[in-house]
Design a protein around this motif. Structure first.
Motif, PDB file in Angstrom:
ATOM      1  N   GLU A  36       0.836  -1.217   0.000  1.00  0.00           N
ATOM      2  CA  GLU A  36       0.000   0.000   0.000  1.00  0.00           C
ATOM      3  C   GLU A  36       0.865   1.260   0.000  1.00  0.00           C
ATOM      4  OE1 GLU A  36      -3.633   0.671   2.416  1.00  0.00           O
ATOM      5  OE2 GLU A  36      -3.126  -1.287   3.238  1.00  0.00           O
ATOM      6  N   LYS A  39       2.353   1.721  -3.441  1.00  0.00           N
ATOM      7  CA  LYS A  39       1.364   2.239  -4.413  1.00  0.00           C
ATOM      8  C   LYS A  39       1.099   3.722  -4.182  1.00  0.00           C
ATOM      9  CE  LYS A  39      -1.135  -1.877  -5.826  1.00  0.00           C
ATOM     10  NZ  LYS A  39      -1.248  -2.992  -4.862  1.00  0.00           N
ATOM     11  N   SER A  40       1.006   4.086  -2.917  1.00  0.00           N
ATOM     12  CA  SER A  40       0.742   5.490  -2.593  1.00  0.00           C
ATOM     13  C   SER A  40       1.927   6.361  -3.010  1.00  0.00           C
ATOM     14  CB  SER A  40       0.478   5.612  -1.097  1.00  0.00           C
ATOM     15  OG  SER A  40       0.423   6.957  -0.745  1.00  0.00           O
ATOM     16  N   TRP A  41       3.109   5.802  -2.872  1.00  0.00           N
ATOM     17  CA  TRP A  41       4.321   6.523  -3.253  1.00  0.00           C
ATOM     18  C   TRP A  41       4.356   6.758  -4.770  1.00  0.00           C
ATOM     19  CZ3 TRP A  41       9.085   4.099  -5.295  1.00  0.00           C
ATOM     20  CH2 TRP A  41      10.170   4.976  -5.301  1.00  0.00           C
ATOM     21  N   LEU A  42       4.002   5.706  -5.536  1.00  0.00           N
ATOM     22  CA  LEU A  42       3.977   5.863  -7.000  1.00  0.00           C
ATOM     23  C   LEU A  42       2.948   6.922  -7.409  1.00  0.00           C
ATOM     24  CD1 LEU A  42       4.207   2.174  -8.300  1.00  0.00           C
ATOM     25  CD2 LEU A  42       6.018   3.905  -8.263  1.00  0.00           C
ATOM     26  N   LYS A  43       1.867   7.006  -6.677  1.00  0.00           N
ATOM     27  CA  LYS A  43       0.802   7.956  -7.005  1.00  0.00           C
ATOM     28  C   LYS A  43       1.161   9.376  -6.561  1.00  0.00           C
ATOM     29  CE  LYS A  43      -4.008   8.735  -5.910  1.00  0.00           C
ATOM     30  NZ  LYS A  43      -4.872   8.537  -4.747  1.00  0.00           N
ATOM     31  N   ASN A  44       1.732   9.497  -5.379  1.00  0.00           N
ATOM     32  CA  ASN A  44       1.963  10.833  -4.794  1.00  0.00           C
ATOM     33  C   ASN A  44       3.382  11.369  -4.987  1.00  0.00           C
ATOM     34  OD1 ASN A  44      -0.662  11.472  -3.376  1.00  0.00           O
ATOM     35  ND2 ASN A  44      -0.247   9.415  -2.620  1.00  0.00           N
ATOM     36  N   ASN A 141       6.943  18.134  -9.398  1.00  0.00           N
ATOM     37  CA  ASN A 141       6.294  17.015 -10.084  1.00  0.00           C
ATOM     38  C   ASN A 141       6.623  17.085 -11.586  1.00  0.00           C
ATOM     39  OD1 ASN A 141       4.434  15.396 -11.460  1.00  0.00           O
ATOM     40  ND2 ASN A 141       2.866  15.693  -9.887  1.00  0.00           N
ATOM     41  N   TYR A 143       5.993  14.847 -13.955  1.00  0.00           N
ATOM     42  CA  TYR A 143       4.905  14.431 -14.858  1.00  0.00           C
ATOM     43  C   TYR A 143       4.103  15.676 -15.255  1.00  0.00           C
ATOM     44  CZ  TYR A 143       4.871   9.510 -12.977  1.00  0.00           C
ATOM     45  OH  TYR A 143       5.143   8.221 -12.587  1.00  0.00           O
ATOM     46  N   THR A 201       4.749   3.085 -13.641  1.00  0.00           N
ATOM     47  CA  THR A 201       3.450   3.709 -13.962  1.00  0.00           C
ATOM     48  C   THR A 201       3.242   3.837 -15.464  1.00  0.00           C
ATOM     49  OG1 THR A 201       4.267   5.988 -14.046  1.00  0.00           O
ATOM     50  CG2 THR A 201       3.639   5.126 -11.865  1.00  0.00           C
ATOM     51  N   ARG A 203       3.924   6.282 -17.174  1.00  0.00           N
ATOM     52  CA  ARG A 203       3.667   7.695 -17.545  1.00  0.00           C
ATOM     53  C   ARG A 203       4.955   8.407 -17.920  1.00  0.00           C
ATOM     54  NH1 ARG A 203       0.639  11.299 -13.277  1.00  0.00           N
ATOM     55  NH2 ARG A 203       0.808  12.848 -14.939  1.00  0.00           N
TER      56      ARG A 203
END
Ligand code: OGA
Ligand code: MN
Length: 289
Positions: A36, A39-44, A141, A143, A201, A203
């Motif tokens: 978890e 996953k949160s790290w990849l998202k945030n 960021n 991205y 990801t 991206r």
């Protein structure tokens, strides 16, 4: 105590970063919790854990949940205790000798070790002592910086490769055992696509490393400088950033593939002591099509 099953995650800015609340990362964590967090790290892109009390062994153990650790070449003498994976970032001197690296000056925007072939995917920075003011660390960021790029600028860099100078640090100083070059086209370092796809990801993101002595491979140096200046101006004008004001006991982990960071200078009379790990770079990261 009941095992923890899910995380309380609070964004820390509009652009990137999230705090994970109420997890004691000095304790062994379950595989599902680590998943978890990952996953949160990849998202945030940047994760913050506050109020932690970590020994170097704890910092190393937590960091290892996310990959093998690296030691930073040339910086080993500053490693405390018996943990060669831990680097001290500090301005403090003991008996006239610095206990760590980076001093009290500004560290300009950079990606950690973009100047090697396989830069670290992540760095983790844990604060033991921080000044009352100054020494904030900002994150960007990459991205979002790419997504917001004007079309003409995007077309100008598509398919291009950047040379990342290895001879200067993020304070702009020549590293020990390096010589100044006469032309940017001769700067030592690693070459990476300027737009890269995140391996997990998928991206695409901008990968700039740092501004100083960067060169778009094959371009006339003056044209490369002009294009890089436009790119950096775009990145810096927009609000792609999170500013972190440190408290003792903060652990920040950032995705070094899709963020850049910088640090404000601070009063040299104040003490700032951070312990740090980084993950070892693995497979090369692809250029985005
Ligand atoms: C780093 C770094 C900045 C800071 O550890 O890679 O850039 O705030 N640190 O100390
Ligand atoms: Mn750094």
């Amino acid at each position: 105590m009941m095992p923890q099953s899910s995380l309380d995650i609070q964004p820390v800015s509009k652009s990137l970063g999230a705090e994970i609340i109420n997890v004691d990362i000095s304790q062994p964590l379950s595989a599902s919790l680590i998943d978890e967090i990952h996953k949160s790290w990849l998202k945030n892109l940047v994760l913050l854990f506050r109020n932690q009390t970590l020994s170097d062994a704890d910092l190393v153990a937590f960091s290892r949940n996310f990959g093998d650790l690296d030691s930073v070449p040339g910086w080993e003498p500053f490693s405390p205790d018996t943990h060669p994976e831990v680097l001290v970032v500090s301005n403090v001197q003991e008996n006239g000798t610095p206990i760590g690296v980076l001093g009290d000056g500004e560290a300009s925007w950079h990606t950690d070790m973009a100047y090697i072939a396989k830069p670290p995917p992540a760095s983790l920075l844990y604060s033991l002592e921080v000044p009352d003011t100054g020494g904030d660390t900002c994150f960007m960021n990459m991205y979002d910086a790419l997504d917001a790029l004007p079309d003409d600028l995007r077309r100008a860099i598509e398919g291009k490769t950047l040379n990342h100078d290895s001879s200067h640090d993020s304070g702009g100083n020549l590293r020990p055992n390096h010589q100044m070059f006469t032309s940017l086209a001769e700067a030592p370092g690693a070459r990476h696509p300027i737009i890269r796809k995140h391996p997990d990801t998928g991206r695409p993101a901008l990968f700039l490393g740092r501004r100083l002595h960067a060169w778009i491979v094959g371009m006339d140096v003056a044209q490369s400088d002009a294009l890089l200046d436009r790119l950096w101006e775009h990145c810096l004008q927009e609000d792609f950033t999170y500013r972190h004001e440190w408290q003792p006991g903060d652990l920040l982990m950032w995705d070094n593939r899709v963020t850049m960071h910088r640090r404000d200078p601070f009063d040299g009379g104040a003490r700032r002591v951070m312990h740090r790990t980084q993950l070892k770079g693995i497979a090369g990261v692809e250029a985005a099509a």
